[in-house]
Design a protein around this motif. Structure first.
Motif, PDB file in Angstrom:
ATOM      1  N   GLY A   1     -10.690 -18.043   7.835  1.00 35.24           N
ATOM      2  CA  GLY A   1      -9.616 -19.022   7.710  1.00 35.24           C
ATOM      3  C   GLY A   1      -8.696 -18.724   6.546  1.00 35.24           C
ATOM      4  N   LEU A   2      -9.281 -18.341   5.405  1.00 38.64           N
ATOM      5  CA  LEU A   2      -8.463 -18.024   4.228  1.00 38.64           C
ATOM      6  C   LEU A   2      -7.624 -16.779   4.448  1.00 38.64           C
ATOM      7  N   ALA A   3      -8.103 -15.896   5.316  1.00 36.92           N
ATOM      8  CA  ALA A   3      -7.357 -14.661   5.611  1.00 36.92           C
ATOM      9  C   ALA A   3      -6.243 -14.903   6.623  1.00 36.92           C
ATOM     10  N   GLY A   4      -6.104 -16.139   7.062  1.00 40.69           N
ATOM     11  CA  GLY A   4      -5.047 -16.469   8.007  1.00 40.69           C
ATOM     12  C   GLY A   4      -5.441 -16.315   9.456  1.00 40.69           C
ATOM     13  N   ASN A   5      -6.717 -16.007   9.709  1.00 45.61           N
ATOM     14  CA  ASN A   5      -7.180 -15.886  11.089  1.00 45.61           C
ATOM     15  C   ASN A   5      -7.647 -17.249  11.597  1.00 45.61           C
ATOM     16  N   GLU A   6      -7.198 -17.602  12.750  1.00 45.60           N
ATOM     17  CA  GLU A   6      -7.555 -18.916  13.284  1.00 45.60           C
ATOM     18  C   GLU A   6      -9.027 -18.933  13.701  1.00 45.60           C
ATOM     19  N   VAL A   7      -9.745 -19.958  13.232  1.00 41.63           N
ATOM     20  CA  VAL A   7     -11.139 -20.148  13.622  1.00 41.63           C
ATOM     21  C   VAL A   7     -11.166 -20.837  14.977  1.00 41.63           C
ATOM     22  N   ALA A   8     -11.892 -20.271  15.900  1.00 47.21           N
ATOM     23  CA  ALA A   8     -11.915 -20.800  17.263  1.00 47.21           C
ATOM     24  C   ALA A   8     -12.396 -22.247  17.271  1.00 47.21           C
ATOM     25  N   ARG A   9     -11.795 -23.032  18.160  1.00 49.89           N
ATOM     26  CA  ARG A   9     -12.200 -24.434  18.285  1.00 49.89           C
ATOM     27  C   ARG A   9     -13.672 -24.543  18.660  1.00 49.89           C
ATOM     28  N   SER A  10     -14.152 -23.614  19.490  1.00 54.94           N
ATOM     29  CA  SER A  10     -15.559 -23.664  19.887  1.00 54.94           C
ATOM     30  C   SER A  10     -16.475 -23.437  18.687  1.00 54.94           C
ATOM     31  N   ASP A  11     -16.055 -22.576  17.736  1.00 57.63           N
ATOM     32  CA  ASP A  11     -16.857 -22.355  16.530  1.00 57.63           C
ATOM     33  C   ASP A  11     -16.881 -23.597  15.666  1.00 57.63           C
ATOM     34  N   ARG A  12     -15.721 -24.232  15.509  1.00 53.70           N
ATOM     35  CA  ARG A  12     -15.664 -25.452  14.691  1.00 53.70           C
ATOM     36  C   ARG A  12     -16.529 -26.546  15.308  1.00 53.70           C
ATOM     37  N   ARG A  13     -16.476 -26.637  16.633  1.00 54.28           N
ATOM     38  CA  ARG A  13     -17.257 -27.660  17.319  1.00 54.28           C
ATOM     39  C   ARG A  13     -18.763 -27.394  17.154  1.00 54.28           C
ATOM     40  N   ALA A  14     -19.152 -26.135  17.313  1.00 49.52           N
ATOM     41  CA  ALA A  14     -20.574 -25.795  17.192  1.00 49.52           C
ATOM     42  C   ALA A  14     -21.071 -26.008  15.770  1.00 49.52           C
ATOM     43  N   LEU A  15     -20.272 -25.598  14.791  1.00 50.68           N
ATOM     44  CA  LEU A  15     -20.657 -25.786  13.398  1.00 50.68           C
ATOM     45  C   LEU A  15     -20.776 -27.270  13.060  1.00 50.68           C
ATOM     46  N   GLY A  16     -19.814 -28.055  13.527  1.00 57.43           N
ATOM     47  CA  GLY A  16     -19.862 -29.494  13.264  1.00 57.43           C
ATOM     48  C   GLY A  16     -21.093 -30.145  13.864  1.00 57.43           C
ATOM     49  N   ALA A  17     -21.467 -29.728  15.063  1.00 51.05           N
ATOM     50  CA  ALA A  17     -22.648 -30.297  15.719  1.00 51.05           C
ATOM     51  C   ALA A  17     -23.916 -29.958  14.941  1.00 51.05           C
ATOM     52  N   LEU A  18     -24.001 -28.714  14.441  1.00 55.29           N
ATOM     53  CA  LEU A  18     -25.178 -28.317  13.672  1.00 55.29           C
ATOM     54  C   LEU A  18     -25.281 -29.106  12.371  1.00 55.29           C
ATOM     55  N   ILE A  19     -24.175 -29.261  11.679  1.00 57.40           N
ATOM     56  CA  ILE A  19     -24.196 -29.978  10.406  1.00 57.40           C
ATOM     57  C   ILE A  19     -24.519 -31.457  10.626  1.00 57.40           C
ATOM     58  N   ALA A  20     -23.985 -32.046  11.700  1.00 61.44           N
ATOM     59  CA  ALA A  20     -24.293 -33.438  11.997  1.00 61.44           C
ATOM     60  C   ALA A  20     -25.783 -33.617  12.295  1.00 61.44           C
ATOM     61  N   GLU A  21     -26.361 -32.672  13.035  1.00 57.64           N
ATOM     62  CA  GLU A  21     -27.793 -32.753  13.344  1.00 57.64           C
ATOM     63  C   GLU A  21     -28.624 -32.560  12.085  1.00 57.64           C
ATOM     64  N   LEU A  22     -28.210 -31.626  11.241  1.00 53.27           N
ATOM     65  CA  LEU A  22     -28.926 -31.403   9.986  1.00 53.27           C
ATOM     66  C   LEU A  22     -28.914 -32.666   9.127  1.00 53.27           C
ATOM     67  N   SER A  23     -27.778 -33.316   9.049  1.00 53.18           N
ATOM     68  CA  SER A  23     -27.667 -34.544   8.254  1.00 53.18           C
ATOM     69  C   SER A  23     -28.600 -35.631   8.778  1.00 53.18           C
ATOM     70  N   THR A  24     -28.664 -35.770  10.092  1.00 59.08           N
ATOM     71  CA  THR A  24     -29.536 -36.785  10.692  1.00 59.08           C
ATOM     72  C   THR A  24     -31.007 -36.467  10.424  1.00 59.08           C
ATOM     73  N   LEU A  25     -31.387 -35.206  10.594  1.00 55.24           N
ATOM     74  CA  LEU A  25     -32.773 -34.808  10.353  1.00 55.24           C
ATOM     75  C   LEU A  25     -33.152 -34.989   8.889  1.00 55.24           C
ATOM     76  N   ARG A  26     -32.224 -34.724   7.993  1.00 58.80           N
ATOM     77  CA  ARG A  26     -32.501 -34.936   6.568  1.00 58.80           C
ATOM     78  C   ARG A  26     -32.803 -36.406   6.293  1.00 58.80           C
ATOM     79  N   GLU A  27     -32.062 -37.300   6.927  1.00 61.26           N
ATOM     80  CA  GLU A  27     -32.328 -38.727   6.734  1.00 61.26           C
ATOM     81  C   GLU A  27     -33.709 -39.102   7.259  1.00 61.26           C
ATOM     82  N   LEU A  28     -34.099 -38.531   8.395  1.00 64.38           N
ATOM     83  CA  LEU A  28     -35.428 -38.806   8.937  1.00 64.38           C
ATOM     84  C   LEU A  28     -36.507 -38.286   7.988  1.00 64.38           C
ATOM     85  N   SER A  29     -36.315 -37.082   7.464  1.00 63.95           N
ATOM     86  CA  SER A  29     -37.281 -36.502   6.542  1.00 63.95           C
ATOM     87  C   SER A  29     -37.371 -37.332   5.269  1.00 63.95           C
ATOM     88  N   LEU A  30     -36.253 -37.791   4.770  1.00 55.30           N
ATOM     89  CA  LEU A  30     -36.252 -38.659   3.592  1.00 55.30           C
ATOM     90  C   LEU A  30     -37.016 -39.951   3.861  1.00 55.30           C
TER      91      LEU A  30
END
Length: 387
Positions: free
Chosen positions: A273-302
């Motif tokens: 992204g910093l190099a000016g290359n567009e990050v694919a929407r599918s990558d952003r969507r997949a990354l967001g889903a993983l981070i959201a799941e990680l956040s939820t699992l962290r709350e369960l573990s806590l």
């Protein structure tokens, strides 16, 4: 079941541990490649464990009178998050600190506590756990390894397998049968501490798909144990090992095994992204889903950590978090491989490719260690009254 996972927060006194741990790790670890950092769970480094002990960060939850920190499970939660995020080599002390020490503190005699706990806190005693057996796997109730009383102690015979770091540890806590037969299932099981340097103990390392040799098969040929090798009450091994597995299955280590790979993918996307290359929407969507799941699992573990802090033994909840967490950890390399495969003519960053290659090889083990997915789901079903 929802009300068994109340929202929980790390107390401020424990959260303040994060900054000094990060500073220590930056100083001690320096610059390590992502592929090396991804081996955190499996990398055995006794000198690092001793350095951690010198900071007072081993045995954080163990009593102060035995060299421990006397702190709550939340302090260890913070420490483990930082260790795994940094990719620290934790394998040497991992089992002793996470479960063997707390088990001895809870069920051990005064003499056992006085002998083992200070050594665990000083990184002078490393432990492995003897649960799984050939032809039994995670079905712990079918244990055949037997300890029989003698005139001055116990005689141990049998085999354990998939025992992590057995060839590098000083002691094993083994689940054994002290009465009855395997058909008796839970009845007649006990836990004993085994000196792995005792005559009759034979350890054969097993090489895995990634070329590592952290697993072993351990054979006991009429090993003589002292009378005080028994932990807790004879015949109460099943109840004790259930409590032990709550320590093993509940922590953030069950959701962070692939976190270095996830971080490395995020880094490459940022660089693009910093190099000016567009990050694919599918990558952003997949990354967001993983981070959201990680956040939820962290709350369960806590939440499970909070129950441990209040003296509960949330075996069912810990099993559920472990099952969900390992599924998540295993999904990370698959998601990233699919994302990279969608652009086959774009060569991935070298660090990302190396890290992905390693994590892909070891990820199948995530749902095996600490209890297979099938066994865990049976436990969860029983805990919910469904079987």
């Amino acid at each position: 079941m929802i009300d068994q996972f109340p929202l929980t927060w790390i107390p401020p006194a424990d959260e303040t541990l994060r900054a000094p741990v990060r500073a220590f790790l930056r100083e001690v670890l320096g610059s390590r490649s992502p592929a090396t950092r991804a081996r955190s769970w499996m990398e055995f480094d006794a000198s690092f464990s001793r350095a951690l002990a010198e900071q007072g960060w081993l045995g954080l939850t163990l009593p102060r009178e035995y060299g421990g920190g006397g702190r709550s499970p939340f302090a260890r939660f913070v420490l483990v998050e930082e260790l795994l995020a940094a990719g620290a080599p934790v394998s040497a002390h991992w089992i002793a600190d996470r479960q063997s020490g707390p088990l001895i503190a809870r069920y051990g005699t005064s003499a056992q506590k006085a002998f083992y706990l200070p050594r665990i806190c000083a990184a002078e005693a490393f432990f492995c756990i003897g649960m799984s057996e050939p032809n039994a796997g995670s079905d712990l109730a079918s244990v055949r390894t037997r300890a029989e009383r003698t005139g001055n102690g116990w005689r141990l015979s049998g085999r354990k397998i998939w025992t992590t770091n057995a060839d590098r540890s000083h002691f094993m806590i083994a689940l054994v049968r002290t009465s009855g037969t395997p058909e008796d299932r839970h009845r007649g099981l006990s836990q004993v501490i085994v000196d792995l340097f005792a005559p009759g103990v034979h350890i054969a390392p097993i090489e895995d798909l990634a070329g590592d040799r952290h697993f072993s098969e351990v054979t006991f040929d009429d090993v003589q144990l002292a009378d005080d090798a028994l932990i807790g009450t004879e015949g109460a091994g099943w109840e004790q090992v259930t409590a032990e597995l709550a320590f093993e299955r509940s922590g953030p280590e069950r959701i962070y095994s692939s976190v270095v790979l996830l971080e490395e993918w995020l880094r490459t996307l940022r660089v693009a992204g910093l190099a000016g290359n567009e990050v694919a929407r599918s990558d952003r969507r997949a990354l967001g889903a993983l981070i959201a799941e990680l956040s939820t699992l962290r709350e369960l573990s806590l939440s499970v950590t909070g129950r441990l802090a209040h003296g509960a033994s949330p075996a069912t909840e810990a099993a559920l978090v472990k099952d969900l967490g390992t599924s998540f950890e295993q999904s990370i390399p698959a998601v990233i491989a699919d994302a990279l495969g969608a652009r086959p003519f774009q060569r991935p960053d070298g660090d990302l490719a190396d890290t992905l290659a390693y994590v892909t090889k070891v990820a199948p083990s995530y749902s095996l260690r600490g209890g297979t997915r099938e066994i865990l789901r049976g436990m969860i079903a029983r805990g919910l009254g469904l079987r």
